[in-house]
Scaffold this active site. Structure first.
Site, short mmCIF file in Angstrom:
data_model
loop_
_atom_site.label_atom_id
_atom_site.label_comp_id
_atom_site.label_asym_id
_atom_site.label_seq_id
_atom_site.Cartn_x
_atom_site.Cartn_y
_atom_site.Cartn_z
N LEU A 33 0.82 -1.21 0.00
CA LEU A 33 0.00 0.00 0.00
C LEU A 33 0.85 1.26 0.00
O LEU A 33 1.94 1.30 0.57
CB LEU A 33 -0.93 -0.01 1.22
CG LEU A 33 -1.87 -1.21 1.30
CD1 LEU A 33 -2.74 -1.10 2.54
CD2 LEU A 33 -2.73 -1.35 0.05
N HIS A 37 -3.46 4.27 -2.41
CA HIS A 37 -4.45 3.38 -1.78
C HIS A 37 -5.14 4.11 -0.60
O HIS A 37 -6.35 4.02 -0.42
CB HIS A 37 -3.78 2.11 -1.25
CG HIS A 37 -3.15 1.26 -2.30
ND1 HIS A 37 -1.78 1.13 -2.43
CD2 HIS A 37 -3.68 0.47 -3.27
CE1 HIS A 37 -1.51 0.30 -3.43
NE2 HIS A 37 -2.64 -0.11 -3.96
N GLN A 61 -5.19 -12.57 -12.61
CA GLN A 61 -5.06 -11.37 -13.46
C GLN A 61 -3.64 -11.14 -13.93
O GLN A 61 -3.38 -10.20 -14.67
CB GLN A 61 -5.61 -10.13 -12.75
CG GLN A 61 -4.74 -9.61 -11.61
CD GLN A 61 -5.43 -8.49 -10.88
OE1 GLN A 61 -6.45 -8.68 -10.22
NE2 GLN A 61 -4.90 -7.28 -11.00
P1 AMP Z 1 -3.61 -2.29 -6.70
O1 AMP Z 1 -3.21 -2.67 -5.31
O2 AMP Z 1 -2.48 -1.79 -7.54
O3 AMP Z 1 -4.47 -3.33 -7.37
O4 AMP Z 1 -4.54 -1.02 -6.53
C1 AMP Z 1 -5.66 -1.04 -5.70
C2 AMP Z 1 -6.51 0.16 -6.01
O5 AMP Z 1 -5.75 1.34 -5.77
C3 AMP Z 1 -6.92 0.21 -7.49
O6 AMP Z 1 -8.26 0.64 -7.58
C4 AMP Z 1 -5.96 1.20 -8.07
O7 AMP Z 1 -6.46 1.87 -9.21
C5 AMP Z 1 -5.79 2.17 -6.91
N1 AMP Z 1 -4.54 2.92 -7.07
C6 AMP Z 1 -3.32 2.43 -7.36
N2 AMP Z 1 -2.42 3.42 -7.50
C7 AMP Z 1 -3.11 4.58 -7.30
C8 AMP Z 1 -2.74 5.96 -7.31
N3 AMP Z 1 -1.51 6.36 -7.58
N4 AMP Z 1 -3.70 6.88 -7.04
C9 AMP Z 1 -4.98 6.48 -6.78
N5 AMP Z 1 -5.38 5.20 -6.75
C10 AMP Z 1 -4.46 4.25 -7.01
#
Ligand code: AMP
Length: 286
Positions: A33, A37, A61
């Site tokens: 995180l 996040h 995925q």
């Molecule tokens: P992930 O753990 O990469 O699957 O991301 C979990 C959630 O956090 C997803 O909905 C991502 O789009 C969001 N997320 C990842 N990076 C960012 C960021 N830099 N800004 C905002 N949301 C993010």
């Protein structure tokens, strides 16, 4: 903050809250995180009574087994971050809990529309079937009223909205703004893999997007694309997969600037790490 590993334990905790009409938000993540996040957690807290964050590195995925293997999993750090942020509940299931027959694939398919096969879908075959499969399972497990996703994964939000429409699911999907480092790099769990040089080179992605946004009203689409791609192709150590100016609903390249919802999207390999980023264009964009 409660940490829960099974769907049945999750339902035991959530069902009475749901009966008492608490509004439940879900923030699905794969862990590792960062502030991006946490911004989702904060927005969820503003709109719901109970915030559930899931941490699950979803094997279905990943199209590259090496990518799955090296995906960062700093669990203690993640739990501390969520607890400090005031998250109510963390759901951290095992792979078997979510996919009882794993590694045998589950043969069901969701119609996500044509945009499934464009952009990320073209470079990562089957990626969005894996994403929507796990998000559907998480929705079934949590039964949230509202779920928060990052615009950082622009196509992912679109695919999830298409899935929700397809199944007529009673959940509201919120797309949250991209959180960036001070110099513009979009925060990502994968940034940890960037060397010092990669980290500098990676900046060209947000710079090229910003260039397109700043010049959207000044130059024609062909010039914008040529210049943005040129910036990226001139950067050593960066290998462009795609740079497009697309319609945010179909993901097809726009042909003129009257498109309702234009967005610039990019994916590139920076050193050994594949990064994606995007920026909304036009007058309504942030
Ligand atoms: P992930 O753990 O990469 O699957 O991301 C979990 C959630 O956090 C997803 O909905 C991502 O789009 C969001 N997320 C990842 N990076 C960012 C960021 N830099 N800004 C905002 N949301 C993010």
């Amino acid at each position: 903050m409660e940490i829960i590993h099974t769907i049945s334990a999750l339902k035991t905790v959530l069902t009475p809250l749901q009966k008492a009409k608490s509004k439940i938000a879900l923030v699905p993540t794969m862990g590792a995180l960062h502030k991006g996040h946490l911004s989702l957690i904060k927005l969820a807290q503003q709109q719901a009574d109970i915030v559930v964050c899931s941490i699950f590195v979803n094997p279905t995925q990943f199209t590259d087994p090496k990518d799955l293997e090296k995906y960062p999993r700093p669990l203690e750090h993640d739990i501390k971050m969520l607890s400090d942020a005031g998250c109510n509940l963390v759901f951290m299931p095992s792979v078997k809990e979510m996919y009882p027959s794993f590694p045998k694939p589950e043969n069901w398919h969701i119609d996500l529309g044509k945009a499934e096969f464009l952009l990320e879908g073209e470079f990562r075959k089957g990626h969005y079937q894996g994403v929507t499969q796990i998000v559907k399972k998480l929705f079934d497990a949590v039964n949230p009223d509202i779920a928060f996703f990052g615009q950082k994964d622009f196509q992912q939000v679109l695919m999830i909205k298409n899935m929700v429409k397809h199944f007529n699911m009673p959940v509201e999907i919120i797309s949250c703004p991209i959180i960036r480092e001070e110099d513009g790099l979009a925060m990502s769990s994968r940034n940890i893999h960037l060397s010092e040089t990669d980290r500098k080179n990676a900046l060209v992605l947000s710079k090229a997007l910003q260039y397109v946004k700043d010049n959207f009203d000044l130059l024609n689409l062909a010039q914008l694309l040529e210049n943005a791609k040129g910036m990226i192709n001139e950067t050593n150590g960066v290998e462009l997969d795609y740079f497009t100016i697309a319609d945010g609903e179909t993901l097809l390249p726009i042909e003129n600037k009257t498109a309702k919802y234009p967005v610039a999207l990019v994916a590139a390999k920076v050193g050994e790490t594949r990064l994606i980023d995007n920026m909304l264009l036009g007058t309504n964009s942030a």
